[in-house]
Design an enzyme around this catalytic site. Structure first.
Site, short mmCIF file in Angstrom:
data_model
loop_
_atom_site.label_atom_id
_atom_site.label_comp_id
_atom_site.label_asym_id
_atom_site.label_seq_id
_atom_site.Cartn_x
_atom_site.Cartn_y
_atom_site.Cartn_z
N LYS A 116 0.80 -1.22 0.00
CA LYS A 116 0.00 0.00 0.00
C LYS A 116 0.83 1.27 0.00
O LYS A 116 0.31 2.34 -0.29
CB LYS A 116 -0.98 0.01 1.18
CG LYS A 116 -1.97 -1.11 1.22
CD LYS A 116 -2.86 -1.29 0.01
CE LYS A 116 -3.59 -0.08 -0.44
NZ LYS A 116 -4.74 -0.44 -1.33
N SER A 138 -3.03 -12.66 2.94
CA SER A 138 -3.39 -12.35 1.55
C SER A 138 -2.26 -12.76 0.59
O SER A 138 -2.52 -13.13 -0.56
CB SER A 138 -3.76 -10.88 1.36
OG SER A 138 -2.65 -10.04 1.54
C1 LIG Z 1 -3.07 -7.30 3.32
C2 LIG Z 1 -3.52 -6.69 2.03
N1 LIG Z 1 -3.34 -7.38 0.93
C3 LIG Z 1 -3.80 -6.89 -0.26
C4 LIG Z 1 -4.44 -5.70 -0.36
C5 LIG Z 1 -5.04 -5.31 -1.70
O1 LIG Z 1 -4.51 -4.28 -2.37
P1 LIG Z 1 -5.39 -3.35 -3.30
O2 LIG Z 1 -6.10 -2.37 -2.44
O3 LIG Z 1 -4.37 -2.69 -4.18
O4 LIG Z 1 -6.37 -4.16 -4.08
C6 LIG Z 1 -4.63 -4.95 0.76
C7 LIG Z 1 -5.34 -3.70 0.66
O5 LIG Z 1 -5.70 -3.03 1.55
C8 LIG Z 1 -4.15 -5.45 2.00
O6 LIG Z 1 -4.32 -4.76 3.14
#
Ligand SMILES: Cc1ncc(COP(=O)(O)O)c(C=O)c1O
Length: 294
Positions: free
Chosen positions: A38, A255
């Site tokens: 982010k 994630s």
């Molecule tokens: C842990 C985590 N993985 C992935 C993402 C996803 O990213 P994006 O907002 O670019 O889709 C986020 C977004 O907040 C996140 O906090």
């Protein structure tokens, strides 16, 4: 050099090979200064807002975030001298809330049952009540979010794979990472397939990821970039997250495990000329209290 200049240019690490020889690589986004992918979007949004005069020193940065974006706002706020107010679901991990406190950001806790949508609606309400007090980047509809990946992440992947990337797989929160990266990769080479990872059900434990069929869609959400879709359950994502630590020494968040699992599922359908790239969004440190590690 300032902390802003340390964002991006993250390593591309080899991860696994599929049974038929398809290779999987991942961008190690935990190398960014606040520890997650982010930082790219937040840097893009803040730099544009400062340049255009939307963000001045009298304003407080306000947004809704499930955690990593908030930590990036809080860190850049501290580094650049801006106050930060964040709306986030009350069940966000303890590590995340503590980090926000360390950077002196203020938190408005929202109903966990309403998940990220509850936080989003609260931020909109606070902004609408006092628009002059806040700079509200609105990461869900701010084009600087996906452009950070269009101009950064995608270009890096293209160069780091010697222009050989064939597939890109990633989950979506705001969808900024997926949208910007997929859009640019397809411009580089229209035959590159870009595949979204999705949590299997609306109530899931993949923090930061949205189940798009059951939530408010981000403003720049673009399904025309989707080449199929890979569904992942929380349990199998956690298993992969543990495997990454145990087998590769990669201590990453859930994630990231979900993204790698989606890449592995895709690899099983492809041959040895495939080069799949995915994203390791953040470090496992952010989830140390999760029962995943018990
Ligand atoms: C842990 C985590 N993985 C992935 C993402 C996803 O990213 P994006 O907002 O670019 O889709 C986020 C977004 O907040 C996140 O906090």
């Amino acid at each position: 050099m300032t902390i802003l200049e340390t964002v991006g240019r993250t390593p591309l690490l080899p991860i696994f090979e599929g049974n038929n020889g398809a290779r999987i690589f991942a961008k190690a986004e935990f190398f960014n200064p606040s520890g997650s992918v982010k930082d790219r979007a937040v840097k893009g949004m803040l730099v544009e807002a400062i340049k255009s005069g939307k963000l001045t020193k009298t304003k407080t940065i306000l947004d809704a975030t499930s955690g990593n974006t908030g930590i990036a706002y809080a860190m850049f706020g501290a580094a650049l001298g801006y106050k930060v107010l964040l709306c986030l679901p009350a069940n966000a991990s303890k590590e995340r809330k503590r980090l926000l406190n360390i950077y002196r950001a203020e938190i408005v806790a929202t109903n966990p049952m309403e998940s990220s949508d509850g936080a989003l609606l609260k931020a909109r309400q606070l902004y609408n009540d006092n628009p002059g007090t806040y700079y509200y980047p609105d990461q869900y509809s701010n084009d600087e979010n996906w452009k950070a990946h269009y101009n950064g992440t995608a270009v890096e992947i293209w160069e780091q794979t010697d222009r050989k990337v064939t597939h890109f797989v990633a989950g979506m929160g705001t969808s900024g990472t997926f949208t910007g990266t997929a859009r640019r990769l397809k411009e580089f080479n229209p035959s590159i397939k870009t595949v979204p990872m999705q949590p299997e059900s609306p109530l899931h434990g993949l923090e930061g990821m949205k189940h798009m069929a059951s939530t408010i869609l981000p403003g720049f959400y673009d399904p025309t970039l989707f080449d199929g879709r890979i569904d992942v359950s929380t349990e199998e994502a956690k298993k992969m997250t543990r495997r990454l630590a145990e087998e590769l020494g990669l201590f990453v968040g859930i994630s990231s495990g979900a993204n790698v699992l989606a890449a592995v599922k895709l690899a099983e359908t492809l041959s040895s000329d495939a080069i799949i790239v995915t994203i390791l969004c953040d470090s496992g440190n952010r989830y140390l209290s999760d029962e995943l590690w018990d």
